[in-house]
Design a protein around this motif. Structure first.
Motif, PDB file in Angstrom:
ATOM      1  N   ASP A 110       4.823  -9.233   4.371  1.00  0.00           N
ATOM      2  CA  ASP A 110       5.568  -9.603   5.578  1.00  0.00           C
ATOM      3  C   ASP A 110       4.669 -10.277   6.610  1.00  0.00           C
ATOM      4  O   ASP A 110       5.089 -11.206   7.307  1.00  0.00           O
ATOM      5  CB  ASP A 110       6.183  -8.358   6.237  1.00  0.00           C
ATOM      6  CG  ASP A 110       7.347  -7.785   5.449  1.00  0.00           C
ATOM      7  OD1 ASP A 110       7.919  -8.509   4.613  1.00  0.00           O
ATOM      8  OD2 ASP A 110       7.669  -6.593   5.675  1.00  0.00           O
ATOM      9  N   ARG A 111       3.436  -9.806   6.724  1.00  0.00           N
ATOM     10  CA  ARG A 111       2.574 -10.192   7.852  1.00  0.00           C
ATOM     11  C   ARG A 111       1.459 -11.174   7.489  1.00  0.00           C
ATOM     12  O   ARG A 111       0.907 -11.830   8.376  1.00  0.00           O
ATOM     13  CB  ARG A 111       1.945  -8.936   8.462  1.00  0.00           C
ATOM     14  CG  ARG A 111       2.961  -7.944   9.016  1.00  0.00           C
ATOM     15  CD  ARG A 111       2.277  -6.661   9.452  1.00  0.00           C
ATOM     16  NE  ARG A 111       1.384  -6.892  10.586  1.00  0.00           N
ATOM     17  CZ  ARG A 111       1.717  -6.688  11.858  1.00  0.00           C
ATOM     18  NH1 ARG A 111       2.935  -6.262  12.162  1.00  0.00           N
ATOM     19  NH2 ARG A 111       0.849  -6.897  12.816  1.00  0.00           N
ATOM     20  N   PHE A 112       1.119 -11.279   6.190  1.00  0.00           N
ATOM     21  CA  PHE A 112      -0.017 -12.128   5.806  1.00  0.00           C
ATOM     22  C   PHE A 112       0.343 -12.973   4.587  1.00  0.00           C
ATOM     23  O   PHE A 112       1.236 -12.635   3.819  1.00  0.00           O
ATOM     24  CB  PHE A 112      -1.237 -11.262   5.485  1.00  0.00           C
ATOM     25  CG  PHE A 112      -1.626 -10.327   6.589  1.00  0.00           C
ATOM     26  CD1 PHE A 112      -2.371 -10.770   7.666  1.00  0.00           C
ATOM     27  CD2 PHE A 112      -1.226  -8.994   6.561  1.00  0.00           C
ATOM     28  CE1 PHE A 112      -2.717  -9.907   8.697  1.00  0.00           C
ATOM     29  CE2 PHE A 112      -1.566  -8.121   7.581  1.00  0.00           C
ATOM     30  CZ  PHE A 112      -2.319  -8.584   8.657  1.00  0.00           C
ATOM     31  N   LYS A 113      -0.396 -14.071   4.393  1.00  0.00           N
ATOM     32  CA  LYS A 113      -0.170 -14.973   3.275  1.00  0.00           C
ATOM     33  C   LYS A 113      -1.492 -15.292   2.580  1.00  0.00           C
ATOM     34  O   LYS A 113      -2.565 -15.228   3.185  1.00  0.00           O
ATOM     35  CB  LYS A 113       0.467 -16.289   3.740  1.00  0.00           C
ATOM     36  CG  LYS A 113       1.729 -16.148   4.565  1.00  0.00           C
ATOM     37  CD  LYS A 113       2.851 -15.523   3.757  1.00  0.00           C
ATOM     38  CE  LYS A 113       4.099 -15.353   4.627  1.00  0.00           C
ATOM     39  NZ  LYS A 113       5.159 -14.601   3.919  1.00  0.00           N
ATOM     40  N   GLY A 114      -1.409 -15.697   1.318  1.00  0.00           N
ATOM     41  CA  GLY A 114      -2.538 -16.244   0.585  1.00  0.00           C
ATOM     42  C   GLY A 114      -3.773 -15.378   0.588  1.00  0.00           C
ATOM     43  O   GLY A 114      -3.743 -14.180   0.295  1.00  0.00           O
ATOM     44  N   ALA A 115      -4.926 -16.012   0.944  1.00  0.00           N
ATOM     45  CA  ALA A 115      -6.209 -15.307   0.927  1.00  0.00           C
ATOM     46  C   ALA A 115      -6.227 -14.148   1.909  1.00  0.00           C
ATOM     47  O   ALA A 115      -6.865 -13.119   1.646  1.00  0.00           O
ATOM     48  CB  ALA A 115      -7.351 -16.275   1.247  1.00  0.00           C
ATOM     49  N   ASP A 116      -5.510 -14.298   3.046  1.00  0.00           N
ATOM     50  CA  ASP A 116      -5.456 -13.194   4.009  1.00  0.00           C
ATOM     51  C   ASP A 116      -4.784 -11.971   3.393  1.00  0.00           C
ATOM     52  O   ASP A 116      -5.246 -10.837   3.569  1.00  0.00           O
ATOM     53  CB  ASP A 116      -4.688 -13.625   5.267  1.00  0.00           C
ATOM     54  CG  ASP A 116      -5.481 -14.603   6.119  1.00  0.00           C
ATOM     55  OD1 ASP A 116      -6.727 -14.593   6.022  1.00  0.00           O
ATOM     56  OD2 ASP A 116      -4.865 -15.378   6.859  1.00  0.00           O
TER      57      ASP A 116
END
Length: 398
Positions: free
Chosen positions: A119-125
């Protein structure tokens, strides 16, 4: 705020691990107390794992409809009450009932936690946060059996379930005060049976997702074999007392914590495919060392040599698995909770079947345990490669 969120999500994922590992040193004493054999006592682990896995199918969907926080809080309340009930169980049958209730509630945090990350982060994060969660989560299996052994020696086996009840109550308070809702009302799905069934069928009909989930479950099978055999491995094969479970669990979990920290720092600089090759390469090396040592000494194994390969294995596991998990969940951006449920279900069903059915067949032999881990690693890698083939076929068909 990100550190607080990571810590809470890691603690939520620890709920199930604590319920699995804390009471392991008490397994022989539980059998003696209730007058049942080791196979029967093993079912206190199996029934927990099966209800744990079964309910994971639904927590993600429930959180997609009702929000992340309410479902986590309700499950934690049930877990706390079930732990208190297990501490006071008058018969072995009642202990099994409360273990089943514990299992049914223990998986909500780990399943919904993965959805919160998406919900809060994408990809490498997202991959970095997952690595950090796994790093903190890894402390639970290292600490739990050590704490459980001392609790058992000092206060008896029921004290371990008192500890679990107190931890559950602490997590209710932490979620209530510190965990914000990550799924706005306008993004939630209506709780309609037909729509939910269609979403489940969509996920179940996706070969690439299922193979990636199976790759994760089989790779963690190495952990489940040793966790399911912990009492037998530590007390019978190694000949150590109830307070010596640290000899197995500290190397086992140290590898996961260090591997998670290493992988999390490099998630933005190293491609996921490279991380996977490094991780599987290390797991393969660990299996060769483990099988070779057990065969060479003909089951006259001893610490530390019997447990050092486990540290290498879990280091590789921690490096490889976040990339597979993030890749699998990314296939369903509109149904993250459901996809997280299915991923966790496949992983925990693999864990339950291997620890409950396969591990007892390997009791008494370090060589057989080592071969079991190697077989799981090979099967995991095969599933991962087949997932790549399925993904390429799907792209061509589209």
């Amino acid at each position: 705020m990100q550190r607080v969120l990571t810590a809470i999500l890691a603690c939520l994922s620890m709920v199930g691990a604590l319920a699995i590992d804390t009471y392991l040193p008490s397994i022989p004493a539980i059998g003696r107390d209730f007058g049942v054999g080791p196979v029967a006592v093993q079912q206190t682990l199996s029934v927990f794992l099966f209800t744990f896995a079964f309910m994971m199918l639904f927590y993600g969907t429930l959180s997609d409809s009702f929000g992340r926080r309410p479902v986590i809080l309700a499950a934690l309340a049930v877990y706390t009450l079930a732990s208190a009930g297990a501490a006071m169980a008058p018969t072995f049958g009642w202990l099994l009932v409360f273990r089943a209730l514990q299992g049914s509630a223990a998986g909500a945090g780990s399943v919904i936690g993965q959805a919160i990350v998406q919900d809060r982060f994408k990809g490498a994060d997202a991959q970095r946060i997952m690595s950090h969660v796994m790093m903190v989560f890894g402390l639970a299996p290292a600490i739990a059996p050590i704490l459980g052994g001392w609790l058992h020696v000092t206060f008896g086996w029921r004290s371990t379930f008192v500890f679990l009840a107190l931890f559950g109550a602490l997590m209710v308070a932490a979620v209530w005060k510190l965990l914000p809702e990550s799924l706005p009302r306008e993004q939630r799905h209506a709780f309609h049976g037909g729509a939910i069934a269609r979403n489940y069928l969509k996920v179940l009909g996706h070969p690439q997702f299922l193979l990636l989930a199976l790759a994760v479950g089989l790779a963690f099978g190495g952990l489940s074999i040793y966790i399911g055999s912990a009492a037998n491995f530590v007390m019978d094969i190694l000949g150590l007392p109830e307070t010596a479970f640290a000899w197995m669990f500290i190397p086992l979990i140290s590898g996961m914590v260090i591997g998670s920290a290493w992988g999390g720092k490099r998630a933005s600089r190293i491609a996921p495919a490279t991380m996977l090759r490094i991780g599987y390469g290390l797991m393969a090396l660990a299996c060769v060392l483990n099988v070779g040592y057990a065969a060479f000494v003909q089951d006259r194994v001893a610490v530390p040599w019997a447990v050092l390969p486990l540290m290498v294995y879990t280091f590789g596991l921690a490096v490889a698995m976040p990339a597979i998990q993030v890749g699998a969940l990314a296939l369903f951006p509109d149904n993250r909770g459901l996809a997280s449920s299915m991923l966790a279900f496949v992983q925990m069903m693999s864990f339950a079947l291997i620890s409950g059915l396969v591990a007892p067949l390997l009791f008494g032999s370090a060589f057989k345990l080592a071969c079991g881990v190697a077989a799981g690693m090979v099967a995991s890698f095969a599933a991962y490669r087949l997932a790549g083939v399925a993904g390429r076929r799907g792209a061509v068909a589209a």
